[in-house]
Structures are given as structure tokens and as C-alpha cells.
Design a protein around this motif. Structure first.
Motif, PDB file in Angstrom:
ATOM      1  N   ASP A 174     -20.767  24.101  21.658  1.00 18.26           N
ATOM      2  CA  ASP A 174     -20.237  25.226  20.879  1.00 18.26           C
ATOM      3  C   ASP A 174     -20.093  26.471  21.743  1.00 18.26           C
ATOM      4  O   ASP A 174     -19.172  27.276  21.550  1.00 18.26           O
ATOM      5  CB  ASP A 174     -21.158  25.518  19.689  1.00 18.26           C
ATOM      6  CG  ASP A 174     -20.943  24.546  18.546  1.00 18.26           C
ATOM      7  OD1 ASP A 174     -20.275  23.518  18.767  1.00 18.26           O
ATOM      8  OD2 ASP A 174     -21.435  24.813  17.439  1.00 18.26           O
ATOM      9  N   LEU A 180     -16.735  28.614  22.435  1.00 13.21           N
ATOM     10  CA  LEU A 180     -16.660  30.061  22.229  1.00 13.21           C
ATOM     11  C   LEU A 180     -16.013  30.759  23.415  1.00 13.21           C
ATOM     12  O   LEU A 180     -15.186  31.664  23.241  1.00 13.21           O
ATOM     13  CB  LEU A 180     -18.079  30.606  22.006  1.00 13.21           C
ATOM     14  CG  LEU A 180     -18.234  32.122  21.852  1.00 13.21           C
ATOM     15  CD1 LEU A 180     -17.506  32.589  20.601  1.00 13.21           C
ATOM     16  CD2 LEU A 180     -19.701  32.509  21.783  1.00 13.21           C
ATOM     17  N   LEU A 217     -11.575  35.415  19.451  1.00 12.12           N
ATOM     18  CA  LEU A 217     -12.901  35.540  18.835  1.00 12.12           C
ATOM     19  C   LEU A 217     -13.796  36.460  19.656  1.00 12.12           C
ATOM     20  O   LEU A 217     -14.532  37.290  19.100  1.00 12.12           O
ATOM     21  CB  LEU A 217     -13.529  34.150  18.716  1.00 12.12           C
ATOM     22  CG  LEU A 217     -14.895  34.067  18.015  1.00 12.12           C
ATOM     23  CD1 LEU A 217     -14.808  34.624  16.604  1.00 12.12           C
ATOM     24  CD2 LEU A 217     -15.390  32.632  17.988  1.00 12.12           C
ATOM     25  N   ILE A 265     -18.812  33.412  14.601  1.00 18.03           N
ATOM     26  CA  ILE A 265     -19.025  32.193  15.392  1.00 18.03           C
ATOM     27  C   ILE A 265     -19.263  30.988  14.488  1.00 18.03           C
ATOM     28  O   ILE A 265     -18.638  29.934  14.647  1.00 18.03           O
ATOM     29  CB  ILE A 265     -20.228  32.388  16.339  1.00 18.03           C
ATOM     30  CG1 ILE A 265     -19.993  33.588  17.255  1.00 18.03           C
ATOM     31  CG2 ILE A 265     -20.460  31.129  17.172  1.00 18.03           C
ATOM     32  CD1 ILE A 265     -21.203  33.981  18.075  1.00 18.03           C
ATOM     33  N   SER A 266     -20.153  31.150  13.514  1.00 15.89           N
ATOM     34  CA  SER A 266     -20.546  29.994  12.690  1.00 15.89           C
ATOM     35  C   SER A 266     -19.437  29.534  11.762  1.00 15.89           C
ATOM     36  O   SER A 266     -19.468  28.392  11.300  1.00 15.89           O
ATOM     37  CB  SER A 266     -21.795  30.348  11.877  1.00 15.89           C
ATOM     38  OG  SER A 266     -22.872  30.638  12.726  1.00 15.89           O
ATOM     39  N   GLN A 298     -16.700  28.784  12.609  1.00 18.06           N
ATOM     40  CA  GLN A 298     -16.006  27.728  13.343  1.00 18.06           C
ATOM     41  C   GLN A 298     -16.848  26.451  13.420  1.00 18.06           C
ATOM     42  O   GLN A 298     -16.375  25.424  13.914  1.00 18.06           O
ATOM     43  CB  GLN A 298     -15.720  28.205  14.781  1.00 18.06           C
ATOM     44  CG  GLN A 298     -14.975  29.515  14.882  1.00 18.06           C
ATOM     45  CD  GLN A 298     -13.483  29.332  14.685  1.00 18.06           C
ATOM     46  OE1 GLN A 298     -12.962  28.244  14.863  1.00 18.06           O
ATOM     47  NE2 GLN A 298     -12.795  30.393  14.302  1.00 18.06           N
ATOM     48  N   SER A 299     -18.083  26.524  12.942  1.00 18.15           N
ATOM     49  CA  SER A 299     -19.040  25.460  13.244  1.00 18.15           C
ATOM     50  C   SER A 299     -18.671  24.110  12.672  1.00 18.15           C
ATOM     51  O   SER A 299     -18.829  23.093  13.348  1.00 18.15           O
ATOM     52  CB  SER A 299     -20.439  25.863  12.767  1.00 18.15           C
ATOM     53  OG  SER A 299     -20.427  26.041  11.373  1.00 18.15           O
ATOM     54  N   SER A 302     -24.802  30.430  17.723  1.00 19.87           N
ATOM     55  CA  SER A 302     -24.410  31.640  17.005  1.00 19.87           C
ATOM     56  C   SER A 302     -25.394  32.783  17.232  1.00 19.87           C
ATOM     57  O   SER A 302     -24.996  33.931  17.447  1.00 19.87           O
ATOM     58  CB  SER A 302     -24.322  31.311  15.503  1.00 19.87           C
ATOM     59  OG  SER A 302     -24.180  32.465  14.747  1.00 19.87           O
ATOM     60  N   ASN A 324     -25.711  33.631   9.947  1.00 16.77           N
ATOM     61  CA  ASN A 324     -25.409  32.290  10.451  1.00 16.77           C
ATOM     62  C   ASN A 324     -25.545  31.250   9.340  1.00 16.77           C
ATOM     63  O   ASN A 324     -24.683  30.376   9.177  1.00 16.77           O
ATOM     64  CB  ASN A 324     -26.358  31.966  11.604  1.00 16.77           C
ATOM     65  CG  ASN A 324     -26.319  30.509  11.976  1.00 16.77           C
ATOM     66  OD1 ASN A 324     -25.360  30.031  12.570  1.00 16.77           O
ATOM     67  ND2 ASN A 324     -27.371  29.772  11.633  1.00 16.77           N
TER      68      ASN A 324
END
Length: 266
Positions: A15, A19, A25, A100-101, A103-104, A135, A188
Motif C-alpha cells: 500500500d 501511495l 493523492l 489513504i484508507s 483506497q484500501s 495509513s 482510518n
């Protein structure tokens, strides 16, 4: 359920590399800290540039009608600004993990990388740990660097007021070292849960971002004088967020169970 740190770190590293390959992002992650650092410095400068301005005392008396005559109105307003801005600054450790999260899971689905992940032997706990680290680590680093820049900037700008450094103080240190990790985990957790339930990362991002609205509302209530914020107020807020974090962790592990994801997305 066995937990193998190497698998969690592998998810984290994957991940993290994703990123780095997303400049849009990264730009979004840099924009908010810049605003949260520069704006309070400008406000402090407006109070410091002319400390003898009689209007400063008028403004200070609006916030505290009992303000003694021997108290410097400029310094009082600077301290008040930093107290009010503290709540707004805590939006950052919530918002950055959301970016960020989000996109998890939904992002994995869009990039068609979810299937290989589900085919691996990684467990739900390892998946949650890896994605949470991916994240939380950038979010906390950004928050702490922004805080360091804010301390230096405010202390330089407010230096003419004398009587020592304005930042860091006990409240801000408590917020950065204790509340920021709790708030980051909260952001998160919410983003992971929503990301696992929707099909698009953008939708997950937009829905998750709504959780910052209550925080902004609390800050507005503080600025308007409806809330008497202080160390005790934020300690209670941190205890509530800690309980929410525990609930989100439990829900994330259940929702990111490999069999559940396979049946939903596979």
C-alpha cells in the motif's frame, strides 16, 4: 487466529508503494497541513504587529469581559487563537488517513488488485494491521512535521510579545502525542469500513470525509464560546475516541475477513 507480522508488513509495503505512485493523492495530503500551519501564523501576526492597538483589548474583552487591565491583550488573543486552533488542527490526523484508507479496499477493486490479495494466505487481522499502518504512519509523520513547523512559525512571529515561547505547551503536546494517534486510527477505521462497503474509492472518500464535520462543529462551538475547551475537555474527547477506535477495530477485522470479501467481491 495466527498473526504473522511479516504478512502485515508486506500489505503495508504494498500500500505504501501504491501511495508513492499517486501524485494527486500526495498533493491532497500536503494541502491541508499547509493551510493548518500558515493560517494561524497569519492570525498571530495580525495581533503581534501592533500590540498597542486599542481594538485588541476590545476584541479580548469580547472573549473575556473580566480580563484585567495589566494583561497584554495581544498575548491573550494569541493564546486564545492557539487554543481555538488546536481543535481544528486535530482534523488533520483524521482527514489524512481518510484519503489513504479510502483506497484500501474499493481502490484495490478498481485497480483489480483485490483478487491476488484475497488469494494470498493473509488473515483479516494481518490485512487490517497492514492497511492501518499504511495509513497511520504517513498521517502521523505529516501531523508531527506540521506541528513542528507550526511551533517554529508561531514562536518566531509572536517573539515580540516576549515572556517566552508560545508553543509547544501542555495541551498541544498532549494533543499531538496522544490525541493525534487516536484520531488517526478513528479516521482510518471509518474509511476502511466504508471502503469495504462501496464500489468506488472516490465514493468512500466523500462519505468518510463527512466525519470531520462534527469536529469542525465542535471547534465552531468553541470559537463561539458555547464550549469551554481545555485539557480536561480534550481528555474526555480522547477517551470517547479510544472507545470508538476499539469498536472500529473489531468491525474492521470482521468486515475484512477474506471469506467475506471473496463472497462479496470475488
Amino acid at each position: 487466529m495466527a498473526f504473522r507480522p511479516r504478512r502485515a508488513l508486506a500489505v503495508f509495503w504494498k500500500d505504501f508503494l501504491d501511495l508513492r505512485r499517486n501524485p494527486a493523492l500526495l498533493a491532497a495530503m500536503a494541502a491541508l497541513p499547509m493551510v493548518l500551519v500558515v493560517v494561524p501564523m497569519i492570525v498571530v501576526w495580525t495581533y503581534v504587529r501592533d500590540p498597542n492597538d486599542t481594538n485588541l483589548r476590545v476584541i479580548a474583552l469580547y472573549y473575556d469581559p473580566t480580563l484585567p487591565l495589566n494583561v497584554n491583550a495581544g498575548r491573550f488573543l494569541v493564546e486564545r487563537t492557539l487554543l481555538d486552533w488546536f481543535g481544528m488542527f486535530l482534523v488533520m490526523p483524521v482527514f489524512v488517513p481518510i484519503l489513504i484508507s479510502s483506497q484500501s479496499v474499493a481502490g484495490e477493486k478498481e485497480r483489480r488488485t483485490l483478487e491476488p490479495l484475497l488469494a494470498s494466505p493473509v488473515t483479516a487481522v494481518e490485512l487490517v494491521a497492514g492497511k492501518s499502518l499504511a495509513s497511520l504512519v504517513p498521517a502521523l509523520i505529516i501531523t508531527w512535521v506540521a506541528f513542528a513547523l507550526l511551533c517554529v512559525g508561531v514562536d518566531v512571529v509572536a517573539w515580540p510579545l516576549g515572556q517566552g515561547l508560545m508553543l509547544p505547551n501542555t495541551l498541544w503536546l498532549f494533543g499531538i502525542l496522544v490525541l493525534a494517534p487516536l484520531f488517526a486510527f478513528f479516521g482510518n477505521g471509518v474509511a476502511v469500513l466504508i471502503s469495504a462497503r462501496v464500489a468506488e474509492a472516490r465514493t468512500a472518500q466523500q462519505l468518510s470525509a463527512l466525519i470531520v464535520l462534527p469536529l469542525v462543529g465542535l471547534v465552531a462551538g468553541q470559537v463561539a464560546g458555547f464550549l469551554n475547551a481545555g485539557l480536561v475537555y480534550y481528555a474526555v474527547q480522547g477517551a470517547v475516541v479510544l472507545l470508538l477506535d476499539a469498536a472500529l477495530l473489531w468491525a474492521s477485522i470482521r468486515l475484512l475477513d477474506r471469506e467475506r470479501l471473496i463472497s462479496r467481491w470475488g
